[in-house]
Enzyme design. Sequence first.
Site, mmCIF file in Angstrom:
data_model
loop_
_atom_site.group_PDB
_atom_site.id
_atom_site.type_symbol
_atom_site.label_atom_id
_atom_site.label_comp_id
_atom_site.label_asym_id
_atom_site.label_seq_id
_atom_site.Cartn_x
_atom_site.Cartn_y
_atom_site.Cartn_z
ATOM 1 N N CYS A 123 0.797 -1.236 0.000
ATOM 2 C CA CYS A 123 0.000 0.000 0.000
ATOM 3 C C CYS A 123 0.827 1.283 0.000
ATOM 4 C CB CYS A 123 -0.941 -0.011 1.195
ATOM 5 S SG CYS A 123 -1.839 -1.564 1.317
ATOM 6 N N HIS A 248 -2.892 6.773 2.024
ATOM 7 C CA HIS A 248 -3.412 5.498 1.521
ATOM 8 C C HIS A 248 -4.823 5.307 2.063
ATOM 9 C CE1 HIS A 248 -4.218 1.423 0.744
ATOM 10 N NE2 HIS A 248 -4.010 1.023 1.986
ATOM 11 N N ASN A 278 -10.354 -0.175 -0.493
ATOM 12 C CA ASN A 278 -8.893 -0.091 -0.330
ATOM 13 C C ASN A 278 -8.257 -0.754 -1.549
ATOM 14 O OD1 ASN A 278 -6.223 -0.787 0.275
ATOM 15 N ND2 ASN A 278 -6.649 -1.170 2.451
HETATM 16 N N1 COA Z 1 -19.387 -7.863 9.070
HETATM 17 C C1 COA Z 1 -19.907 -8.088 10.269
HETATM 18 N N2 COA Z 1 -19.172 -8.454 11.339
HETATM 19 C C2 COA Z 1 -17.833 -8.602 11.134
HETATM 20 C C3 COA Z 1 -17.224 -8.372 9.890
HETATM 21 C C4 COA Z 1 -18.071 -7.990 8.829
HETATM 22 N N3 COA Z 1 -17.596 -7.732 7.591
HETATM 23 N N4 COA Z 1 -15.915 -8.597 10.004
HETATM 24 C C5 COA Z 1 -15.691 -8.943 11.288
HETATM 25 N N5 COA Z 1 -16.844 -8.954 11.972
HETATM 26 C C6 COA Z 1 -17.074 -9.296 13.357
HETATM 27 C C7 COA Z 1 -16.016 -10.148 13.955
HETATM 28 O O1 COA Z 1 -16.206 -11.512 13.646
HETATM 29 C C8 COA Z 1 -16.196 -9.858 15.428
HETATM 30 O O2 COA Z 1 -17.269 -10.620 15.894
HETATM 31 P P1 COA Z 1 -17.248 -11.234 17.380
HETATM 32 O O3 COA Z 1 -17.163 -10.048 18.305
HETATM 33 O O4 COA Z 1 -18.532 -11.985 17.461
HETATM 34 O O5 COA Z 1 -16.017 -12.098 17.438
HETATM 35 C C9 COA Z 1 -16.609 -8.389 15.453
HETATM 36 O O6 COA Z 1 -17.046 -8.082 14.109
HETATM 37 C C10 COA Z 1 -15.490 -7.440 15.808
HETATM 38 O O7 COA Z 1 -14.338 -7.830 15.076
HETATM 39 P P2 COA Z 1 -13.000 -7.007 15.179
HETATM 40 O O8 COA Z 1 -11.968 -7.669 14.331
HETATM 41 O O9 COA Z 1 -12.706 -6.757 16.620
HETATM 42 O O10 COA Z 1 -13.484 -5.637 14.498
HETATM 43 P P3 COA Z 1 -12.720 -4.295 14.390
HETATM 44 O O11 COA Z 1 -13.492 -3.215 15.032
HETATM 45 O O12 COA Z 1 -11.278 -4.433 14.740
HETATM 46 O O13 COA Z 1 -12.828 -4.031 12.830
HETATM 47 C C11 COA Z 1 -11.418 -4.111 10.918
HETATM 48 C C12 COA Z 1 -12.197 -4.913 11.916
HETATM 49 C C13 COA Z 1 -10.734 -5.053 9.942
HETATM 50 C C14 COA Z 1 -12.394 -3.222 10.154
HETATM 51 C C15 COA Z 1 -10.410 -3.206 11.662
HETATM 52 O O14 COA Z 1 -9.643 -3.987 12.542
HETATM 53 C C16 COA Z 1 -9.509 -2.483 10.724
HETATM 54 O O15 COA Z 1 -9.956 -1.634 9.993
HETATM 55 N N6 COA Z 1 -8.211 -2.786 10.755
HETATM 56 C C17 COA Z 1 -7.273 -2.207 9.808
HETATM 57 C C18 COA Z 1 -7.323 -3.018 8.556
HETATM 58 C C19 COA Z 1 -6.702 -2.343 7.395
HETATM 59 O O16 COA Z 1 -6.793 -1.126 7.263
HETATM 60 N N7 COA Z 1 -6.083 -3.117 6.556
HETATM 61 C C20 COA Z 1 -5.452 -2.642 5.378
HETATM 62 C C21 COA Z 1 -4.199 -1.945 5.715
HETATM 63 S S1 COA Z 1 -3.434 -1.352 4.298
#
Ligand code: COA
Length: 322
Positions: A123, A248, A278
């Site tokens: 990225c 990004h 993204n």
């Molecule tokens: N829809 C609904 N629920 C979802 C889901 C989706 N698409 N994806 C995950 N969940 C659920 C999980 O299973 C979890 O359920 P549980 O509590 O029953 O176990 C709950 O949502 C919370 O998951 P969590 O991983 O703690 O969510 P989060 O708030 O951390 O959000 C991301 C997840 C991926 C959005 C977040 O961590 C993020 O944005 N991280 C950075 C990722 C990124 O930018 N990557 C690219 C970098 S270049």
Amino acid sequence: MSFSLPTILPGRGARVVALGHYQPSRIVTNAELSSRIDTTDEWIRSRVGVRTRHIAAPEESVTDMATAAAVKALEASGLAASAIDLVTVATCTPVIPLPNVATQVAAALHINAPAAYDINTACSGFSYALATAHHAILAGSARHALVIGAEKLSDWTDWNDRTTCVIFGDGAGAAVVSASDTEGIGPVVWGSDGVQGSTLRVESRDGKIQQDGQKVFRWATSSLAPIAMSACKQAGIEPAELAAFIPHQANVRIVDLIAGKLGLGAAVVARDIIESGNTSSASIPMALSKLTEQRQIPSGAPVLLFGFGGGLTYAGQVIASP
Ligand code: COA
């Protein structure tokens, strides 16, 4: 708007002179994803910020998208393809390892004998590619460069994994960078943290993108604002003076948290992730190209580009808008 960047070599500089972008025609909405996997529009918009993403057709390759964006940037520059002597493509999603994407783009555009290389820093790739093209121009090794970010992340996405498939999209953005008497590209601030590299990964040739989302989120929101600030410092500009901030497009919450820490003034902050998802190394040139096309950034105004992600890698620089 008059704005000057420090020169490294007296009388030698480079400028981004034109931009272009390309997105596949197929748009996948959150509603479509919700009909296939256990997710909701509300969850995706509140946690990631994405409303739609463009997904390439099966036969549409990274090279096709990179070429389409490059054609638009070349047209906007007014240069003939034969003037280009360097092509660099930032991508982490080529279909095959050989030949590289840059040589294929050059061949498709009938560019004669350019330097042609791919860069994979995921990225942050566009800022890395821009820096290497800038350095080549300063060193006298090139005069007109095509710098492209292009990704087909849909090939590397597990469409049954709701933790990743709601995030990514496909597309390409391109810039023509030309030698200039004055400097239009600031010093790059770049680096990596390979110790944490496995937080965002593809484990094998037929594997798919996996991530530890919370770790990536914490890294991005805790470590990166000071690095973005140092890119401004190296360019001799305060964040408050920026006309635009183009980070990004990882996640709209990450974009807003980093932007909030920078002390921006009236800068336009890119939020193309909402429409495009993204798109890794394509996200910065696509967002920059769109904001320029919409005349949201005055010509010559200072813009901070800042890439970060897989690797973990980061790179950023201030440029004068074309
Ligand atoms: N829809 C609904 N629920 C979802 C889901 C989706 N698409 N994806 C995950 N969940 C659920 C999980 O299973 C979890 O359920 P549980 O509590 O029953 O176990 C709950 O949502 C919370 O998951 P969590 O991983 O703690 O969510 P989060 O708030 O951390 O959000 C991301 C997840 C991926 C959005 C977040 O961590 C993020 O944005 N991280 C950075 C990722 C990124 O930018 N990557 C690219 C970098 S270049």
